[in-house]
Design an enzyme around this catalytic site. Structure first.
Site, PDB file in Angstrom:
ATOM      1  N   HIS A  72      10.922 -40.448 -18.656  1.00 31.41           N
ATOM      2  CA  HIS A  72      12.026 -39.794 -17.932  1.00 31.41           C
ATOM      3  C   HIS A  72      11.609 -40.942 -16.418  1.00 31.41           C
ATOM      4  O   HIS A  72      10.811 -41.097 -16.451  1.00 31.41           O
ATOM      5  CB  HIS A  72      12.067 -38.137 -16.807  1.00 31.41           C
ATOM      6  N   TYR A 201      14.792 -28.766 -10.988  1.00 30.75           N
ATOM      7  CA  TYR A 201      14.410 -27.660 -10.438  1.00 30.75           C
ATOM      8  C   TYR A 201      15.199 -27.295  -9.315  1.00 30.75           C
ATOM      9  O   TYR A 201      15.303 -27.536  -8.640  1.00 30.75           O
ATOM     10  CB  TYR A 201      13.281 -28.742  -9.334  1.00 30.75           C
ATOM     11  N   PRO A 292       2.341 -24.169 -11.845  1.00 38.42           N
ATOM     12  CA  PRO A 292       2.799 -25.585 -13.005  1.00 38.42           C
ATOM     13  C   PRO A 292       4.024 -25.799 -12.480  1.00 38.42           C
ATOM     14  O   PRO A 292       4.319 -26.789 -12.776  1.00 38.42           O
ATOM     15  CB  PRO A 292       3.164 -24.908 -14.193  1.00 38.42           C
ATOM     16  N   LYS A 296       1.172 -30.834 -13.369  1.00 40.28           N
ATOM     17  CA  LYS A 296      -0.626 -31.585 -12.696  1.00 40.28           C
ATOM     18  C   LYS A 296      -1.664 -31.353 -13.827  1.00 40.28           C
ATOM     19  O   LYS A 296      -2.093 -31.476 -14.151  1.00 40.28           O
ATOM     20  CB  LYS A 296      -0.640 -31.261 -11.476  1.00 40.28           C
ATOM     21  N   TYR A 383       4.403 -36.806  -8.290  1.00 39.18           N
ATOM     22  CA  TYR A 383       4.572 -36.447  -9.429  1.00 39.18           C
ATOM     23  C   TYR A 383       4.165 -36.972  -9.880  1.00 39.18           C
ATOM     24  O   TYR A 383       3.699 -36.606 -11.781  1.00 39.18           O
ATOM     25  CB  TYR A 383       6.679 -36.154  -9.630  1.00 39.18           C
TER      26      TYR A 383
HETATM   27  P1  RFL Z   1      -7.314 -25.597 -22.529  1.00 43.13           P
HETATM   28  O1  RFL Z   1      -5.952 -26.568 -22.711  1.00 43.13           O
HETATM   29  O2  RFL Z   1      -7.155 -24.389 -21.373  1.00 43.13           O
HETATM   30  O3  RFL Z   1      -8.825 -25.498 -23.150  1.00 43.13           O
HETATM   31  C1  RFL Z   1      -9.548 -24.994 -23.005  1.00 43.13           C
HETATM   32  C2  RFL Z   1     -10.271 -24.908 -24.328  1.00 43.13           C
HETATM   33  O4  RFL Z   1     -11.099 -24.206 -24.559  1.00 43.13           O
HETATM   34  C3  RFL Z   1     -11.500 -22.917 -25.266  1.00 43.13           C
HETATM   35  N1  RFL Z   1     -12.303 -22.338 -25.196  1.00 43.13           N
HETATM   36  C4  RFL Z   1     -13.822 -21.902 -25.985  1.00 43.13           C
HETATM   37  N2  RFL Z   1     -14.154 -23.326 -26.339  1.00 43.13           N
HETATM   38  C5  RFL Z   1     -15.187 -22.729 -27.061  1.00 43.13           C
HETATM   39  N3  RFL Z   1     -16.092 -21.918 -26.603  1.00 43.13           N
HETATM   40  C6  RFL Z   1     -15.554 -20.879 -25.456  1.00 43.13           C
HETATM   41  N4  RFL Z   1     -16.713 -19.969 -24.469  1.00 43.13           N
HETATM   42  C7  RFL Z   1     -14.761 -20.914 -25.396  1.00 43.13           C
HETATM   43  N5  RFL Z   1     -13.820 -20.906 -24.026  1.00 43.13           N
HETATM   44  C8  RFL Z   1     -13.010 -20.801 -24.232  1.00 43.13           C
HETATM   45  C9  RFL Z   1     -10.203 -22.671 -25.582  1.00 43.13           C
HETATM   46  O5  RFL Z   1      -9.607 -21.813 -26.870  1.00 43.13           O
HETATM   47  C10 RFL Z   1      -9.541 -24.195 -25.118  1.00 43.13           C
HETATM   48  O6  RFL Z   1      -8.869 -24.934 -26.575  1.00 43.13           O
HETATM   49  O7  RFL Z   1      -7.742 -26.468 -20.722  1.00 43.13           O
HETATM   50  P2  RFL Z   1      -8.320 -27.638 -20.463  1.00 43.13           P
HETATM   51  O8  RFL Z   1      -8.432 -28.820 -21.423  1.00 43.13           O
HETATM   52  O9  RFL Z   1      -8.862 -28.251 -19.513  1.00 43.13           O
HETATM   53  O10 RFL Z   1      -6.313 -28.963 -20.256  1.00 43.13           O
HETATM   54  C11 RFL Z   1      -6.115 -28.250 -19.072  1.00 43.13           C
HETATM   55  C12 RFL Z   1      -4.246 -27.524 -19.365  1.00 43.13           C
HETATM   56  O11 RFL Z   1      -4.330 -27.092 -20.758  1.00 43.13           O
HETATM   57  C13 RFL Z   1      -3.795 -26.705 -18.375  1.00 43.13           C
HETATM   58  O12 RFL Z   1      -3.943 -27.338 -16.648  1.00 43.13           O
HETATM   59  C14 RFL Z   1      -2.303 -27.108 -18.224  1.00 43.13           C
HETATM   60  O13 RFL Z   1      -1.522 -26.746 -19.387  1.00 43.13           O
HETATM   61  C15 RFL Z   1      -1.075 -26.742 -17.695  1.00 43.13           C
HETATM   62  N6  RFL Z   1       0.283 -26.857 -17.509  1.00 43.13           N
HETATM   63  C16 RFL Z   1       1.129 -28.141 -17.547  1.00 43.13           C
HETATM   64  N7  RFL Z   1       0.752 -28.979 -17.144  1.00 43.13           N
HETATM   65  C17 RFL Z   1       0.859 -30.471 -17.060  1.00 43.13           C
HETATM   66  O14 RFL Z   1       0.295 -31.351 -16.398  1.00 43.13           O
HETATM   67  N8  RFL Z   1       2.408 -30.862 -17.258  1.00 43.13           N
HETATM   68  C18 RFL Z   1       2.957 -29.143 -16.990  1.00 43.13           C
HETATM   69  O15 RFL Z   1       4.237 -29.426 -17.383  1.00 43.13           O
HETATM   70  C19 RFL Z   1       2.188 -27.898 -17.304  1.00 43.13           C
HETATM   71  N9  RFL Z   1       2.964 -26.496 -17.663  1.00 43.13           N
HETATM   72  C20 RFL Z   1       1.034 -25.756 -17.905  1.00 43.13           C
HETATM   73  C21 RFL Z   1       2.077 -26.018 -18.150  1.00 43.13           C
HETATM   74  C22 RFL Z   1       0.635 -24.393 -18.155  1.00 43.13           C
HETATM   75  C23 RFL Z   1       1.316 -23.180 -18.301  1.00 43.13           C
HETATM   76  N10 RFL Z   1       0.220 -22.068 -18.705  1.00 43.13           N
HETATM   77  C24 RFL Z   1       0.746 -21.608 -20.212  1.00 43.13           C
HETATM   78  C25 RFL Z   1      -0.693 -21.801 -17.724  1.00 43.13           C
HETATM   79  C26 RFL Z   1       3.116 -24.671 -18.389  1.00 43.13           C
HETATM   80  C27 RFL Z   1       2.646 -23.536 -18.768  1.00 43.13           C
HETATM   81  C28 RFL Z   1       3.614 -22.388 -18.850  1.00 43.13           C
HETATM   82  C1  PHB Z   2       7.131 -28.129 -19.518  1.00 49.15           C
HETATM   83  O1  PHB Z   2       8.826 -28.697 -19.838  1.00 49.15           O
HETATM   84  O2  PHB Z   2       6.463 -27.284 -20.084  1.00 49.15           O
HETATM   85  C2  PHB Z   2       7.596 -28.150 -17.812  1.00 49.15           C
HETATM   86  C3  PHB Z   2       7.858 -29.126 -17.522  1.00 49.15           C
HETATM   87  C4  PHB Z   2       7.572 -30.072 -15.935  1.00 49.15           C
HETATM   88  C5  PHB Z   2       6.714 -28.432 -15.077  1.00 49.15           C
HETATM   89  C6  PHB Z   2       6.109 -27.523 -15.525  1.00 49.15           C
HETATM   90  C7  PHB Z   2       6.752 -27.576 -17.317  1.00 49.15           C
HETATM   91  O3  PHB Z   2       6.684 -28.253 -13.966  1.00 49.15           O
END
Ligand code: RFL
Ligand code: PHB
Length: 390
Positions: A72, A201, A292, A296, A383
């Site tokens: 994109h 957005y 989110p 980032k 971004y």
């Molecule tokens: P994670 O992915 O939470 O992974 C941590 C892992 O550790 C495990 N764990 C353990 N394992 C062993 N022993 C323990 N005691 C443990 N405790 C926990 C967990 O099961 C898990 O597998 O952290 P990590 O690797 O730092 O990654 C971070 C990302 O997952 C997170 O920042 C993103 O998902 C945030 N986020 C977004 N980030 C983006 O860059 N672009 C996006 O578009 C975006 N959209 C989002 C998002 C997060 C969302 N939610 C649900 C919070 C959209 C949403 C809705």
């Molecule tokens: C997504 O596709 O899940 C998504 C995209 C952009 C955002 C957050 C989540 O800022």
């Protein structure tokens, strides 16, 4: 067991770190408390910065991303009467990719297991020991309930916001900064072709809404809800009606379809320091959370993993001041930049009460982005992502 780096958590941070270390000939063991199926299906982020994509490609895990990821070159910012395209390629020469976090995790787990590298799923009771000595260790119960101990050179706490690593740093030595937002996101995954070529957005007086996607047949949409609302309050029909209202634009129609998944996520900014204590290093959500809106979180987790991998690789065979000392300063600089950007995007697009002053400021900011190249360029640069060593 003995290894060089014990990694707690198989999210993006832990998996990328393990992969970069493996490519540099450094051994690691990954512990994950969930099952492989669970982590490969956990629905989260969808936007990869250009630097994240380049890193995955350069390290041999970009083949499916190149085949199935959607490049994109911009986004739409929307407010009543206006849908403004920001062309990232033209503004800063960079793009982002739509490729689900589920897919990134699948690719990295497949690479790890395909290379025969150790990874324990469904562990419990993981704990870190002796982190302020040069003989740290991790203990855990494996899937069969057997007690295990890993002796290592260092421990990477990549276990997300609710993990155990961060709390192993003594309270007297740590500090955190936090902002909770008085709203969350209700997100759906829908069996419906995206109604847009770029992510939208949208600011709306009912609250923020956004249109994202996962593939040519699957849409991902989110909208702001208040913290006391639950999924029971939101039938599929009501969700589509609200999204149709908030995303409405003249001459444009939102395609609806069966809802495959729905969830509510609270919004939080959180930074914890230090990211290193003795032989324990934190990376990703274990050390910081961003709302989110700026996409980032995943990218920041990958950036931490890259910086930490570089520091670890450089530290082996190094005499004098260890490159490990530099990790947290470089990582935190980027963390705070992304914390600011995510807070700024969030504050500009979400409604908080019906404060008419706040509303006019938000609209003034959105109009400024649509008329000032400098303002648009700043959004585009943040971004699409700053360089790793920024
Ligand atoms: P994670 O992915 O939470 O992974 C941590 C892992 O550790 C495990 N764990 C353990 N394992 C062993 N022993 C323990 N005691 C443990 N405790 C926990 C967990 O099961 C898990 O597998 O952290 P990590 O690797 O730092 O990654 C971070 C990302 O997952 C997170 O920042 C993103 O998902 C945030 N986020 C977004 N980030 C983006 O860059 N672009 C996006 O578009 C975006 N959209 C989002 C998002 C997060 C969302 N939610 C649900 C919070 C959209 C949403 C809705
Ligand atoms: C997504 O596709 O899940 C998504 C995209 C952009 C955002 C957050 C989540 O800022």
């Amino acid at each position: 067991m003995r290894t060089q780096v014990a990694i707690i958590g198989a999210g993006p941070a832990g998996l990328v770190l393990a992969h970069l270390l493996y490519n540099a000939g450094i051994e690691s063991v990954i512990l994950e408390n969930r099952s492989r199926d669970y982590i490969e299906a956990r629905l989260r982020a969808g936007v990869l910065e250009q630097g994240t994509v380049e890193l995955l490609r350069q390290n041999g895990v970009g083949v499916r991303l190149d085949r199935e990821g959607l490049r994109h070159d911009g986004i739409y910012l929307q407010w009543p009467g206006t849908r403004q395209h920001l062309d990232f390629l033209e503004l800063c020469g960079r793009s982002v990719w739509i490729y689900g976090q589920t897919e990134v995790v699948k690719d990295l787990v497949a690479a790890r297991l395909g290379a025969g590298q150790p990874m324990y799923f469904e562990v419990s009771d993981s704990a870190v020991h002796d982190i302020d000595t040069d003989r740290p260790a991790v203990t855990f119960l494996d899937v069969d309930g057997n007690a295990q101990r890993i002796q290592c050179d260092l421990i990477a706490g990549c276990d997300g916001f609710h993990g155990i690593s961060r709390s192993a740093i003594p309270a007297a030595a740590s500090r955190s900064w936090e902002r909770d937002y008085p709203y969350g996101w209700l997100g759906i995954l829908a069996q419906a072709p995206p109604s847009t070529d770029e992510l939208i957005y949208a600011w709306h007086s009912n609250g923020f809404a956004m249109h994202s996607m996962r593939s040519p047949s699957i849409s991902r949409l989110y909208f702001q809800v208040s913290l006391d609302e639950t999924l029971q309050d939101w039938s599929d029909d009501r969700i589509w009606t609200e999204l149709t209202t908030r995303l409405a634009h003249e001459g444009w129609e939102l395609t609806t379809g069966p809802v495959l998944d729905k969830s509510i996520t609270p919004m939080r900014s959180f930074v914890s320091a230090p990211m290193r204590y003795g032989r324990l290093f934190l990376a990703g959500d274990a050390a910081h959370i961003v709302p989110p809106t700026g996409a980032k979180g995943l990218n920041l987790a990958v950036a931490d993993a890259k910086l930490l991998a570089d520091a670890i690789i450089a530290s082996y065979g190094f005499r004098g001041v260890s490159p490990l000392d530099a990790y947290q300063e470089t990582a935190l600089r980027r963390v705070w930049r992304c914390t600011h950007f995510s807070w700024w995007m969030t504050s500009m697009l979400h409604t908080e009460g019906s404060d008419p002053f706040a509303r006019e400021l938000q609209l003034a900011q959105l109009r400024y982005l649509s008329t000032s190249r400098a303002a648009a360029q700043s959004l585009a640069e943040n971004y699409t992502g700053l360089p790793f060593g920024w």
